[in-house]
Write an enzyme that holds these catalytic residues in place. Sequence first.
Site, PDB file in Angstrom:
ATOM      1  CB  CYS A 185     -23.998   1.515 -23.381  1.00  0.00           C
ATOM      2  SG  CYS A 185     -24.295   3.195 -22.841  1.00  0.00           S
ATOM      3  CB  CYS A 221     -23.769   4.840 -17.858  1.00  0.00           C
ATOM      4  SG  CYS A 221     -24.040   5.201 -19.602  1.00  0.00           S
ATOM      5  CG  HIS A 247     -28.157   4.647 -20.286  1.00  0.00           C
ATOM      6  ND1 HIS A 247     -27.159   4.201 -21.122  1.00  0.00           N
ATOM      7  CD2 HIS A 247     -29.278   4.703 -21.040  1.00  0.00           C
ATOM      8  CE1 HIS A 247     -27.662   3.975 -22.324  1.00  0.00           C
ATOM      9  NE2 HIS A 247     -28.936   4.276 -22.302  1.00  0.00           N
ATOM     10  CG  HIS A 291     -37.702   7.629 -28.065  1.00  0.00           C
ATOM     11  ND1 HIS A 291     -36.866   8.538 -28.656  1.00  0.00           N
ATOM     12  CD2 HIS A 291     -36.889   6.742 -27.437  1.00  0.00           C
ATOM     13  CE1 HIS A 291     -35.610   8.240 -28.379  1.00  0.00           C
ATOM     14  NE2 HIS A 291     -35.590   7.137 -27.647  1.00  0.00           N
ATOM     15  CG  HIS A 350     -35.952   5.186 -31.812  1.00  0.00           C
ATOM     16  ND1 HIS A 350     -36.793   4.950 -30.750  1.00  0.00           N
ATOM     17  CD2 HIS A 350     -34.707   4.881 -31.393  1.00  0.00           C
ATOM     18  CE1 HIS A 350     -36.078   4.495 -29.731  1.00  0.00           C
ATOM     19  NE2 HIS A 350     -34.807   4.453 -30.093  1.00  0.00           N
ATOM     20  CE  LYS A 355     -35.096   2.471 -26.509  1.00  0.00           C
ATOM     21  NZ  LYS A 355     -35.262   1.935 -27.802  1.00  0.00           N
TER      22      LYS A 355
HETATM   23  N1  MSP Z   1     -29.079  -0.622 -31.502  1.00  0.00           N
HETATM   24  C1  MSP Z   1     -28.142   0.445 -31.465  1.00  0.00           C
HETATM   25  C2  MSP Z   1     -27.700   0.836 -32.856  1.00  0.00           C
HETATM   26  C3  MSP Z   1     -27.097  -0.258 -33.671  1.00  0.00           C
HETATM   27  S1  MSP Z   1     -26.699   0.273 -35.271  1.00  0.00           S
HETATM   28  C4  MSP Z   1     -25.812  -0.938 -35.924  1.00  0.00           C
HETATM   29  C5  MSP Z   1     -28.777   1.649 -30.793  1.00  0.00           C
HETATM   30  N2  MSP Z   1     -30.103   1.666 -30.740  1.00  0.00           N
HETATM   31  S2  MSP Z   1     -30.983   2.807 -30.055  1.00  0.00           S
HETATM   32  O1  MSP Z   1     -32.349   2.428 -30.276  1.00  0.00           O
HETATM   33  O2  MSP Z   1     -30.586   2.981 -28.709  1.00  0.00           O
HETATM   34  O3  MSP Z   1     -30.642   4.117 -30.775  1.00  0.00           O
HETATM   35  C6  MSP Z   1     -30.739   4.198 -32.163  1.00  0.00           C
HETATM   36  C7  MSP Z   1     -30.488   5.589 -32.644  1.00  0.00           C
HETATM   37  O4  MSP Z   1     -31.464   6.488 -32.151  1.00  0.00           O
HETATM   38  C8  MSP Z   1     -29.126   6.127 -32.234  1.00  0.00           C
HETATM   39  O5  MSP Z   1     -28.500   6.701 -33.358  1.00  0.00           O
HETATM   40  C9  MSP Z   1     -29.443   7.190 -31.252  1.00  0.00           C
HETATM   41  O6  MSP Z   1     -28.537   8.231 -31.308  1.00  0.00           O
HETATM   42  C10 MSP Z   1     -30.798   7.670 -31.773  1.00  0.00           C
HETATM   43  N3  MSP Z   1     -31.475   8.367 -30.741  1.00  0.00           N
HETATM   44  C11 MSP Z   1     -31.958   7.859 -29.583  1.00  0.00           C
HETATM   45  N4  MSP Z   1     -32.374   8.907 -28.831  1.00  0.00           N
HETATM   46  C12 MSP Z   1     -32.119  10.080 -29.463  1.00  0.00           C
HETATM   47  C13 MSP Z   1     -32.435  11.419 -29.265  1.00  0.00           C
HETATM   48  N5  MSP Z   1     -33.000  11.857 -28.169  1.00  0.00           N
HETATM   49  N6  MSP Z   1     -32.160  12.305 -30.262  1.00  0.00           N
HETATM   50  C14 MSP Z   1     -31.693  11.904 -31.465  1.00  0.00           C
HETATM   51  N7  MSP Z   1     -31.405  10.653 -31.685  1.00  0.00           N
HETATM   52  C15 MSP Z   1     -31.312   9.765 -30.607  1.00  0.00           C
HETATM   53  O7  MSP Z   1     -28.054   2.520 -30.367  1.00  0.00           O
END
Ligand code: MSP
Length: 508
Positions: free
Chosen positions: A128, A143, A146, A17, A20, A305
């Site tokens: 998490c 959480c 979440h 999304h 990412h 998500k």
């Molecule tokens: N798998 C772990 C990271 C491991 S790194 C060694 C993880 N994955 S995640 O897919 O949940 O999130 C990855 C990144 O996307 C995180 O830095 C998270 O902050 C970022 N984002 C997810 N949603 C977000 C927003 N709504 N806004 C900005 N970034 C956010 O955590």
Amino acid sequence: MSFYVTTPIYYVNAAPHLGHAYTTIAADVMARHHRQRGEDVFFLTGTDEHGEPVADAAHALGIEPQELADRNAERFKALAPQLEASNDFFIRTTDPQHEAMVKQVLSRVRENGYVYEGTYEGWYCPRCADFKAENEIDEDRRCPIHHIELTREQEENYFFKLSAFQERLEELYAAREDFVVPRTRYNEALSFIRSGLRDVPLTRHKLTWGVQVPWDPEHVFYVWFDALLNYYTALSYAPSPAGLAAGGGDLAKRFWPASYHLIGKDILRFHAVYWPALLMAAELELPEHVFVHGFLLMDGEKMSKSLGNVLDPFAVIERYGSDALRFYLLRDVPFGQDGSVSTASFELRYESELANEFGNLASRTIAMVHRYRDGVPLALAPDPELDDEFAGLAQEVAAMIDRAELTAALDAIWQRVRRLNRYVEERAPWQLAKDETRAHELDLVLSTLVAGLRVLAVLLHPYLPASTDKLLAALGSEDRSLASARWDSMQALGEPIGRLDSLFPKSA
Ligand code: MSP
């Protein structure tokens, strides 16, 4: 000079999304900028495929975790080129080479005396994949991210002796005030360290979906240790990027330690506390900087998500192109802070800034050179009137990007887009063209506009790679190097320029 930038690796429990896309875009801007400086660059992104979040999502769909991982890793992999991300490698934590290297490094951590057996009990969030500290939990035991109920978990585990690094981490923070940026995040991490570090579980034995612990195959490594190590393991098997190749084919020699880990604020503790401790335990060098960005918010909530309030980057790109999305996210949300995103503010930026300010400046400049000078601007040095604003701009931008101030750097460039628009209005070349005696003035204005556009296109290239490629091609310039954006060496080439289709069509 080498520059190594990473994004977090993304969980494959669901599709990508905008959150990412955000980190990937930001890392790409940094990677492209450093390549423009002639540095040896490595840009890594990828997917985090083990652990409970992925295992749970797969079981809910009635499929094996590997199948879900394969399916969603493809979607994350496909997102990168759609964003025009120029990553040099895409790591998957199910890559056998990664797994082998994780075992090797964590065995060394154990040999160095930082692993012991014990029982862990605490409040756990399966989304998490993390135990929550007492002070993070509200009364209803949910959480904070979440909003799902936490579970009380008790496990026989191997532990990582995080507490052994209390002093060394405090020393690290005292010696390197830019280890974590921005400052608020540095303070947050430091106060977590000062509050007293407790040992953390290194393995899980209720789970099977993970990297097997070599000294006790009943256990798998806790997903965060496996995941964090991706930044290091990738360098042991990624193909060598085209580049300066200083130090030959050994990527770890060439690129370790990382220059910047870009992360979201929710994973601060893992990167700012566990990660440096783990590296110390493994006798590996620490990264130069961890940069922590904020959340993209929709309706005031973090977009995620699991909350279901996502804005689809694929749809935005299909309609407006990737440059528009890249620009919007770094322009509208100050990099490092939280910010709301909406389709209304996206459309406003697109129309008023990309289409009207930049797109128009480019198309009217090129059209005037064709109309008044048959497409050939004279080779003149640009108008000294703009020296104050344009000389030194490339260095100013480079200094900000060195500090990962991506929004501030973009703003500095954008002020010059506006300055050049004012210059056109003030000089009114369409008036000069009516008066033969002012032909030289007209030549100077046109050459200045072409020079100014080249500077802007080169500096904007990391942000708007697709449209600046078109613009630079129309301006007859192949050079994307930062050195080519120096105002004092700038002059119109005296060569014919090409034609340009609208860079940001309004009917998009
Ligand atoms: N798998 C772990 C990271 C491991 S790194 C060694 C993880 N994955 S995640 O897919 O949940 O999130 C990855 C990144 O996307 C995180 O830095 C998270 O902050 C970022 N984002 C997810 N949603 C977000 C927003 N709504 N806004 C900005 N970034 C956010 O955590």
